[in-house]
Design a protein around this motif. Structure first.
Motif, PDB file in Angstrom:
ATOM      1  N   ALA A 188      78.949  33.271  35.875  1.00  0.00           N
ATOM      2  CA  ALA A 188      78.654  32.151  34.873  1.00  0.00           C
ATOM      3  C   ALA A 188      78.936  30.678  35.231  1.00  0.00           C
ATOM      4  O   ALA A 188      78.282  29.806  34.818  1.00  0.00           O
ATOM      5  N   ALA A 189      80.156  30.613  36.020  1.00  0.00           N
ATOM      6  CA  ALA A 189      80.263  29.181  36.205  1.00  0.00           C
ATOM      7  C   ALA A 189      79.571  28.791  37.213  1.00  0.00           C
ATOM      8  O   ALA A 189      79.036  27.421  37.168  1.00  0.00           O
ATOM      9  N   VAL A 191      76.294  28.764  37.318  1.00  0.00           N
ATOM     10  CA  VAL A 191      75.172  28.335  36.415  1.00  0.00           C
ATOM     11  C   VAL A 191      75.478  27.200  35.476  1.00  0.00           C
ATOM     12  O   VAL A 191      74.545  26.691  34.570  1.00  0.00           O
ATOM     13  N   THR A 192      76.739  26.750  35.411  1.00  0.00           N
ATOM     14  CA  THR A 192      77.049  25.824  34.674  1.00  0.00           C
ATOM     15  C   THR A 192      77.707  24.694  35.233  1.00  0.00           C
ATOM     16  O   THR A 192      79.129  24.295  35.356  1.00  0.00           O
ATOM     17  N   GLU A 194      77.699  21.736  33.821  1.00  0.00           N
ATOM     18  CA  GLU A 194      78.683  21.140  32.879  1.00  0.00           C
ATOM     19  C   GLU A 194      80.113  21.287  32.868  1.00  0.00           C
ATOM     20  O   GLU A 194      80.876  20.244  32.098  1.00  0.00           O
ATOM     21  N   ILE A 195      80.594  22.197  33.685  1.00  0.00           N
ATOM     22  CA  ILE A 195      82.007  22.303  33.676  1.00  0.00           C
ATOM     23  C   ILE A 195      82.835  21.220  34.092  1.00  0.00           C
ATOM     24  O   ILE A 195      83.944  20.627  33.973  1.00  0.00           O
ATOM     25  N   GLN A 202      85.561  24.871  38.522  1.00  0.00           N
ATOM     26  CA  GLN A 202      84.759  25.497  39.320  1.00  0.00           C
ATOM     27  C   GLN A 202      85.401  26.351  40.216  1.00  0.00           C
ATOM     28  O   GLN A 202      85.194  27.659  40.367  1.00  0.00           O
ATOM     29  N   ALA A 262      78.214  24.078  41.174  1.00  0.00           N
ATOM     30  CA  ALA A 262      77.234  25.175  40.628  1.00  0.00           C
ATOM     31  C   ALA A 262      76.177  24.927  41.381  1.00  0.00           C
ATOM     32  O   ALA A 262      75.859  24.278  42.380  1.00  0.00           O
ATOM     33  N   TRP A 270      68.916  27.772  39.620  1.00  0.00           N
ATOM     34  CA  TRP A 270      70.049  28.258  38.735  1.00  0.00           C
ATOM     35  C   TRP A 270      70.358  29.975  39.190  1.00  0.00           C
ATOM     36  O   TRP A 270      71.575  30.493  39.178  1.00  0.00           O
TER      37      TRP A 270
END
Length: 400
Positions: A188-189, A191-192, A194-195, A202, A262, A270
């Motif tokens: 999940a990280a 594809v994110t 925004e973290i 990350q 990411a 993604w």
């Protein structure tokens, strides 16, 4: 190959139980039976025996970390060095993190272990997260370099990650399927984006499965990879990995191996993020098993240095960064085969020296501060001290 490296069948000695060290990194100790351990040494000795295999593995892994950092400024257009660099980056930190997880199994958030976590991980993080930017300001003459405890700088990300991983250890020990859950979070990280960079989350999440795997491992799992068969099989596996690394150099972004971005930040679709997490997890485990297979299990000349790997890890970065800022790596001869060998030897010797006892004594104030003034005394410890004092007073009264 020495006899001590050959499997001993059912008669081989078991690995020690998991324990955590004061410096926040794995501190393997043996033997398993503490009562036998106490009887085998003088009562005045506070030293604990350490398991040679894990100390050897920690030392060799930290040497590879330092060599990898030294290679980065000189690999340039060298396809061979880039291939070796890629292979090393596939397993050196995963191996170290797996050992960290294995020796975190006993972490239960008790006051004594929380104290060791604070003094051995959080305090060094604050010290070096401050020292590295100040060092850059001084040696690179860069007054714009900011100090931020929320944005790990260079090597300090591992301390930040280790603190978070250890604090979440009770959760991983409680859930039914810890490793699939950790892999899911890592996927999940990727594809994110925004973290962001805060606390290098990350890396914390993408390296998390290796720590959780270490938590799930048992001593017999390490015995499984230290057999003659696995050692022999690891040779062709390593050769294939190097060949694949050479092939992949112009075709693959090396940043995947840093686990800090990411997929979208690497210019990839993604869906490639979760795929790369699973693919690299499998490749890392395979090469880590090969690495563990060749780690000596007997005492070597470097075994004692395994206790100082955190010192070598945090301190070698100052030399690498100094060389980078001052242009030491720009000499043309360093980018030729003999120069690359020279840099490799210097990095290995340098980090070895930084793991030695004299260096530990000098920098213990930053790595392993006692900080008794900062913590309340544990009630059980105070009761034991009172009982000891009362017993001593009673004996003196009887003798009088």
């Amino acid at each position: 190959m020495t006899n001590s490296l050959r499997p001993q069948g059912h008669n081989r000695a078991p690995l020690p139980p998991a324990q955590s060290s004061a410096d926040g990194v794995p501190s393997p100790r043996s033997p398993q039976n503490q009562k036998a351990q106490a009887n085998s040494r003088p009562a005045s000795s506070g030293a604990k025996q350490r398991d040679a295999f894990f100390d050897n593995a920690k030392y060799l892994a930290i040497v590879l970390v330092a060599i990898g950092h030294a290679w980065e400024p000189i690999k340039g257009d060298s396809r061979i060095l880039e291939a070796v660099y890629t292979v090393v980056y596939t397993f050196h930190m995963p191996a170290f993190i797996i050992i960290s997880g294995f020796f975190s199994r006993s972490f239960d958030a008790s006051p004594s272990r929380l104290k060791r976590l604070i003094t051995g991980v959080a305090v060094p993080y604050i010290v070096f997260e401050t020292a590295y930017p100040l060092f850059k300001r001084w040696i690179d003459e860069d007054p714009s370099q900011e100090i931020s405890l929320l944005d790990p700088w260079y090597l300090t990300w591992f301390l930040c990650a280790l603190f978070i991983w250890r604090m979440t250890t009770p959760i991983w020990k409680m859930v039914r399927w810890p490793l699939p859950l950790a892999l899911g979070l890592a996927m999940a990280a990727t594809v994110t984006p925004e973290i962001g960079d805060d606390l290098d989350l990350q890396r914390v999440l993408q390296f998390l499965p290796y720590f959780v795997l270490g938590l799930c491992m048992k001593p017999e799992h390490f015995h499984m990879v230290r057999t003659r068969t696995v050692r022999l099989l690891s040779v062709p596996v390593g050769a294939v990995a190097l060949a694949f690394g050479w092939w992949a150099v112009p075709r693959m972004n090396t940043a995947w191996f840093y686990h800090r971005d990411a997929a979208q930040e690497l210019g990839a679709p993604w869906w490639s993020g979760p795929v790369m997490v699973l693919a690299m997890f499998g490749c890392s485990l395979l090469l880590t098993a090969c690495f563990f297979a060749w780690v000596p299990r007997r005492h070597m000349w470097f075994t004692a240095l395994g206790a100082g790997t955190l010192y070598g890890y945090l301190l070698h970065g100052f030399f690498v960064k100094a060389g980078d800022y001052q242009g030491w790596f720009e000499a043309a001869w360093l980018h030729r085969p003999l120069g690359e060998i020279f840099v490799t030897v210097c990095a290995a010797v340098g980090v070895t020296l930084l793991c030695t006892k004299p260096v530990q004594r000098v920098f213990r104030f930053a790595m392993e501060p006692r900080m008794e003034w900062a913590f309340k005394r544990d009630a059980a410890e105070l009761a034991r001290e009172r009982e000891k004092r009362d017993g001593a007073a009673a004996r003196e009264k009887v003798n009088a």
